[in-house]
Design a protein around this motif. Structure first.
Motif, PDB file in Angstrom:
ATOM      1  N   GLU A  89       3.074  -6.715   3.769  1.00 15.40           N
ATOM      2  CA  GLU A  89       4.203  -7.048   2.909  1.00 15.40           C
ATOM      3  C   GLU A  89       3.770  -7.876   1.704  1.00 15.40           C
ATOM      4  O   GLU A  89       4.602  -8.382   0.959  1.00 15.40           O
ATOM      5  CB  GLU A  89       5.275  -7.791   3.710  1.00 15.40           C
ATOM      6  N   TRP A  90       2.465  -7.985   1.529  1.00 15.06           N
ATOM      7  CA  TRP A  90       1.938  -8.741   0.394  1.00 15.06           C
ATOM      8  C   TRP A  90       0.638  -8.101  -0.077  1.00 15.06           C
ATOM      9  O   TRP A  90       0.031  -7.287   0.630  1.00 15.06           O
ATOM     10  CB  TRP A  90       1.664 -10.203   0.800  1.00 15.06           C
ATOM     11  N   TRP A 114       1.364 -10.593  -4.802  1.00 19.49           N
ATOM     12  CA  TRP A 114       2.508  -9.690  -4.887  1.00 19.49           C
ATOM     13  C   TRP A 114       3.336  -9.732  -3.603  1.00 19.49           C
ATOM     14  O   TRP A 114       2.785  -9.889  -2.515  1.00 19.49           O
ATOM     15  CB  TRP A 114       2.045  -8.250  -5.063  1.00 19.49           C
ATOM     16  N   SER A 115       4.627  -9.533  -3.735  1.00 21.07           N
ATOM     17  CA  SER A 115       5.502  -9.267  -2.604  1.00 21.07           C
ATOM     18  C   SER A 115       5.793  -7.773  -2.610  1.00 21.07           C
ATOM     19  O   SER A 115       6.301  -7.238  -3.610  1.00 21.07           O
ATOM     20  CB  SER A 115       6.803 -10.060  -2.718  1.00 21.07           C
ATOM     21  N   ILE A 116       5.432  -7.085  -1.543  1.00 19.49           N
ATOM     22  CA  ILE A 116       5.571  -5.631  -1.476  1.00 19.49           C
ATOM     23  C   ILE A 116       6.813  -5.275  -0.677  1.00 19.49           C
ATOM     24  O   ILE A 116       6.929  -5.626   0.505  1.00 19.49           O
ATOM     25  CB  ILE A 116       4.328  -4.994  -0.830  1.00 19.49           C
ATOM     26  N   ASN A 117       7.747  -4.597  -1.311  1.00 21.60           N
ATOM     27  CA  ASN A 117       8.968  -4.141  -0.647  1.00 21.60           C
ATOM     28  C   ASN A 117       8.710  -2.747  -0.092  1.00 21.60           C
ATOM     29  O   ASN A 117       8.848  -1.746  -0.810  1.00 21.60           O
ATOM     30  CB  ASN A 117      10.139  -4.137  -1.638  1.00 21.60           C
ATOM     31  N   ALA A 123       6.789  -2.915  -5.906  1.00 18.45           N
ATOM     32  CA  ALA A 123       6.517  -4.351  -5.999  1.00 18.45           C
ATOM     33  C   ALA A 123       6.817  -4.786  -7.429  1.00 18.45           C
ATOM     34  O   ALA A 123       6.471  -4.089  -8.386  1.00 18.45           O
ATOM     35  CB  ALA A 123       5.063  -4.651  -5.638  1.00 18.45           C
ATOM     36  N   LYS A 132       8.376  -3.023 -12.610  1.00 17.97           N
ATOM     37  CA  LYS A 132       8.061  -2.863 -11.186  1.00 17.97           C
ATOM     38  C   LYS A 132       7.068  -1.721 -11.006  1.00 17.97           C
ATOM     39  O   LYS A 132       7.015  -0.776 -11.790  1.00 17.97           O
ATOM     40  CB  LYS A 132       9.322  -2.631 -10.365  1.00 17.97           C
TER      41      LYS A 132
END
Length: 323
Positions: A89-90, A114-117, A123, A132
């Protein structure tokens, strides 16, 4: 069918045919790899730019494995089907002094976390500016052991694969590697959540680096015709929005050959020459016809140009033209 697994701790830092395999599988079996990011766990979600000064560079770009595939012999081809990839998730991207195409112009260390959605598949680069990045994960490192004895760094790519850093070898793609030692001794790692085309032309040498979990199927191909032209990494892939399609959102299947080595022009020549070999063997064209087809329909791309001493240049041929 059996599904095997390779743990994060089962890794190595060089391509070396003397490294004992961590796993033995039959041809056609599936393996799940749990891989740390390219920093080998030295960077985490709480890291900042000061972390970069403490990196132990000899620990970077580890790969998990090796996996011994029963029945694999020198001269065969290893087929690697990428079945699934899950990122963390990052992730992180860094400017590291001395690394990257413009390293001389960017001397300061900078780290972006980064924060990964994963649910929506992107992201944020800059949420305020509405920039994005679509998440298209792949493993930068996939390769087999070389026939030469000794330890070879995992940093550069080789004819047997390794750090090919090609974003098109993602879920649904199939990679072909020339086997040089018994059992092939396949390893992989270097997870990326996203990367620009051109591979590690990498403006700053790092993509969105992230830990990944990958499922692949390894199959030994004892195909004399294929063995004659697969002398470097080749792959099948599907690309959306390609220049050959009538509509920008159309998808296209490609076959890609590569040239790998220290001279960029020679790599390009080798990639085209390898595509000519493929078209001659699989499509039945003579070499003059194949060369002309490369000129009017092939895409020559830079996949990897910073992990010295070797480059990777790809020649991609759209399969729809053969309909």
């Amino acid at each position: 069918m059996s599904i095997h697994s390779v743990k994060r701790s089962q890794n190595h830092l060089a391509w070396d045919n003397s490294i004992p395999p961590v796993l033995r599988v039959k041809s056609g079996e599936e393996i799940e790899f749990d891989c740390l990011d390219a920093s080998n766990g030295q960077i985490n979600p709480d890291s900042d730019s000061s972390t970069l000064a403490q990196l132990v560079f000899t620990q970077l770009d580890q790969v998990c494995g090796p996996v011994f595939v029963e029945g694999a012999e020198p001269g065969d081809v290893l087929q690697v089907e990428v079945l699934n990839i899950e990122t963390a998730e990052w992730g992180w991207t860094a400017l590291i002094p001395g690394f990257g195409l413009l390293s001389d112009e960017y001397p300061e260390s900078t780290l972006k976390i980064w924060s990964i959605n994963r649910e929506v598949g992107y992201a944020w680069f800059d949420e305020e500016k509405k920039i994005k990045i679509p998440i298209k994960p792949f493993a930068g490192e996939m390769g087999v052991a070389r026939k030469e004895d000794g330890a070879f760094s995992t940093i550069p790519p080789y004819n047997t694969g390794g750090n090919i850093d090609t974003r098109h070898v993602t879920v649904g793609s199939t990679l072909y590697l020339p086997i040089e030692v018994p059992g092939a001794l396949f390893s992989m790692g270097d997870g990326h959540a996203a990367q620009g085309d051109g591979g590690k032309i990498y403006h700053c040498r790092t993509a969105i680096e992230t830990p990944i979990k990958v499922k692949v199927r390894l199959t030994v191909l004892k195909d004399e015709k294929k063995s004659r032209y697969v002398k470097t990494p080749h792959f099948n892939t599907t690309i959306t929005g390609n220049p050959h399609a009538q509509h920008s959102n159309s998808t296209e299947d490609f076959y890609c050959t590569t040239g790998v080595g220290p001279d960029l022009r020679q790599c390009a020549r080798d990639a085209v020459r390898s595509m000519i070999d493929y078209l001659e063997a699989e499509v039945g064209l003579n070499r003059v016809q194949a060369y002309m087809l490369c000129s009017v329909a092939g895409d020559l791309r830079l996949h990897e140009v910073v992990d010295m001493p070797n480059y990777v240049v790809g020649m991609m041929m759209p399969k729809s033209i053969f309909a």
